[in-house]
Design a protein around this motif. Sequence first.
Motif, PDB file in Angstrom:
ATOM      1  N   MET A   1       0.841  -1.195   0.000  1.00  0.00           N
ATOM      2  CA  MET A   1       0.000   0.000   0.000  1.00  0.00           C
ATOM      3  C   MET A   1       0.878   1.247   0.000  1.00  0.00           C
ATOM      4  SD  MET A   1      -1.286  -0.148   4.002  1.00  0.00           S
ATOM      5  CE  MET A   1      -2.059   1.430   4.082  1.00  0.00           C
ATOM      6  N   ASP A   2       0.314   2.353  -0.440  1.00  0.00           N
ATOM      7  CA  ASP A   2       1.001   3.640  -0.394  1.00  0.00           C
ATOM      8  C   ASP A   2       0.737   4.258   0.977  1.00  0.00           C
ATOM      9  OD1 ASP A   2       1.611   3.095  -3.014  1.00  0.00           O
ATOM     10  OD2 ASP A   2       0.107   4.451  -3.847  1.00  0.00           O
ATOM     11  N   CYS A   3       1.770   4.838   1.577  1.00  0.00           N
ATOM     12  CA  CYS A   3       1.639   5.333   2.953  1.00  0.00           C
ATOM     13  C   CYS A   3       2.247   6.720   3.125  1.00  0.00           C
ATOM     14  CB  CYS A   3       2.351   4.389   3.917  1.00  0.00           C
ATOM     15  SG  CYS A   3       1.660   2.745   3.984  1.00  0.00           S
ATOM     16  N   VAL A   4       1.711   7.417   4.107  1.00  0.00           N
ATOM     17  CA  VAL A   4       2.323   8.647   4.575  1.00  0.00           C
ATOM     18  C   VAL A   4       3.111   8.286   5.828  1.00  0.00           C
ATOM     19  CG1 VAL A   4       1.912  10.952   5.521  1.00  0.00           C
ATOM     20  CG2 VAL A   4       0.500  10.110   3.638  1.00  0.00           C
ATOM     21  N   VAL A   5       4.389   8.647   5.834  1.00  0.00           N
ATOM     22  CA  VAL A   5       5.282   8.324   6.949  1.00  0.00           C
ATOM     23  C   VAL A   5       5.639   9.601   7.680  1.00  0.00           C
ATOM     24  CG1 VAL A   5       7.521   7.356   7.582  1.00  0.00           C
ATOM     25  CG2 VAL A   5       6.229   6.362   5.694  1.00  0.00           C
ATOM     26  N   ASP A   6       5.508   9.584   8.997  1.00  0.00           N
ATOM     27  CA  ASP A   6       5.897  10.704   9.853  1.00  0.00           C
ATOM     28  C   ASP A   6       7.081  10.243  10.701  1.00  0.00           C
ATOM     29  OD1 ASP A   6       6.199  12.785  11.622  1.00  0.00           O
ATOM     30  OD2 ASP A   6       4.093  12.850  12.230  1.00  0.00           O
TER      31      ASP A   6
ATOM     32  N   ASP B   1       1.215   4.947   7.886  1.00  0.00           N
ATOM     33  CA  ASP B   1      -0.178   4.544   7.661  1.00  0.00           C
ATOM     34  C   ASP B   1      -0.387   3.040   7.756  1.00  0.00           C
ATOM     35  OD1 ASP B   1      -0.944   7.153   7.374  1.00  0.00           O
ATOM     36  OD2 ASP B   1      -1.041   7.116   5.174  1.00  0.00           O
ATOM     37  N   CYS B   2       0.654   2.244   7.516  1.00  0.00           N
ATOM     38  CA  CYS B   2       0.495   0.790   7.599  1.00  0.00           C
ATOM     39  C   CYS B   2       0.360   0.339   9.054  1.00  0.00           C
ATOM     40  CB  CYS B   2       1.661   0.073   6.931  1.00  0.00           C
ATOM     41  SG  CYS B   2       3.240   0.194   7.793  1.00  0.00           S
ATOM     42  N   GLY B   3       0.806   1.145  10.012  1.00  0.00           N
ATOM     43  CA  GLY B   3       0.647   0.853  11.436  1.00  0.00           C
ATOM     44  C   GLY B   3       1.771   0.047  12.062  1.00  0.00           C
TER      45      GLY B   3
ATOM     46  N   HIS C   1       8.335   1.230   4.579  1.00  0.00           N
ATOM     47  CA  HIS C   1       7.992   2.602   4.172  1.00  0.00           C
ATOM     48  C   HIS C   1       8.851   3.612   4.931  1.00  0.00           C
ATOM     49  CE1 HIS C   1       4.161   0.245   3.726  1.00  0.00           C
ATOM     50  NE2 HIS C   1       4.310   0.701   2.496  1.00  0.00           N
ATOM     51  N   ALA C   2       8.985   3.407   6.243  1.00  0.00           N
ATOM     52  CA  ALA C   2       9.771   4.325   7.072  1.00  0.00           C
ATOM     53  C   ALA C   2      11.258   4.264   6.710  1.00  0.00           C
ATOM     54  CB  ALA C   2       9.573   4.006   8.549  1.00  0.00           C
ATOM     55  N   ILE C   3      11.738   3.071   6.365  1.00  0.00           N
ATOM     56  CA  ILE C   3      13.142   2.941   5.955  1.00  0.00           C
ATOM     57  C   ILE C   3      13.377   3.699   4.654  1.00  0.00           C
ATOM     58  CG2 ILE C   3      14.879   1.300   5.137  1.00  0.00           C
ATOM     59  CD1 ILE C   3      13.759  -0.702   7.195  1.00  0.00           C
ATOM     60  N   ALA C   4      12.443   3.565   3.709  1.00  0.00           N
ATOM     61  CA  ALA C   4      12.570   4.291   2.438  1.00  0.00           C
ATOM     62  C   ALA C   4      12.558   5.800   2.683  1.00  0.00           C
ATOM     63  CB  ALA C   4      11.441   3.889   1.490  1.00  0.00           C
ATOM     64  N   ALA C   5      11.651   6.257   3.559  1.00  0.00           N
ATOM     65  CA  ALA C   5      11.568   7.692   3.855  1.00  0.00           C
ATOM     66  C   ALA C   5      12.823   8.166   4.586  1.00  0.00           C
ATOM     67  CB  ALA C   5      10.330   7.972   4.704  1.00  0.00           C
ATOM     68  N   GLY C   6      13.287   7.394   5.551  1.00  0.00           N
ATOM     69  CA  GLY C   6      14.489   7.767   6.301  1.00  0.00           C
ATOM     70  C   GLY C   6      15.720   7.823   5.427  1.00  0.00           C
TER      71      GLY C   6
END
Length: 158
Positions: free
Chosen positions: A73-78, A85-87, A98-103
Motif C-alpha cells: 500500500m502507499d503510505c504517509v510516513v511521519d 499509515d500501515c501501522g 515505508h519508514a526505511i525508504a523515507a528515512g
Amino acid sequence: MVKGLLSGGQFLLEFIREKLGKWFWKRREDALSLPTQHSRGVEYLLAVRSEIADTMTVQPIDGWRFFVKGGKMDCVVDLEHGKCDCGVYAVEKIPCSHAIAAGTSAGLHISTLVCPVYSKDFLFAGYLENIYPCVGQQVEERTCFPPDVKRGPGRQKK
C-alpha cells in the motif's frame, strides 16, 4: 548446600536457581558479543525491510513527513513521531519498509529510527543482575496440600 542433603522442594528450587543463573550468564555474554547496535532479530528485520524499501519511491511532504509509494500500500510516513499509515512502525517501534525508504531519502541512518529499547545496551541491562546461590540459608520444611476446590452448583458438564 550439598544436593544429596536437600529435600525435594529445596532440590527443585536449587535446580531452577542454577538453571536461571546459567541462562542469565549466557545471554549477558551473547549481548556483549553482538557486533551490531541492535539484537540479531532486529538486524534481520531491518535487512529484509531495507530490500523492500529499495523498490519504493518517496515524495517529501515536509522535513519529517513523506509519501511512500510501493509495497502492499502507499503510505504517509511521519518520522518525527514514528508513525506510518500501515501501522507497523507505531506498534513495533522498528521502522517498516515505508519508514526505511523515507528515512533513507531524508539522509537518516536506519538505526536512528529504531526505538532504543531494542539496542544491545538494553538487552545487556536485562541480564545484568547476578543470581547467587543461597549459602547458609535454611528453608522452613512444610507440607503443602492442594487447594480445596468446591464443585460448582448444577449438573457436572462433560
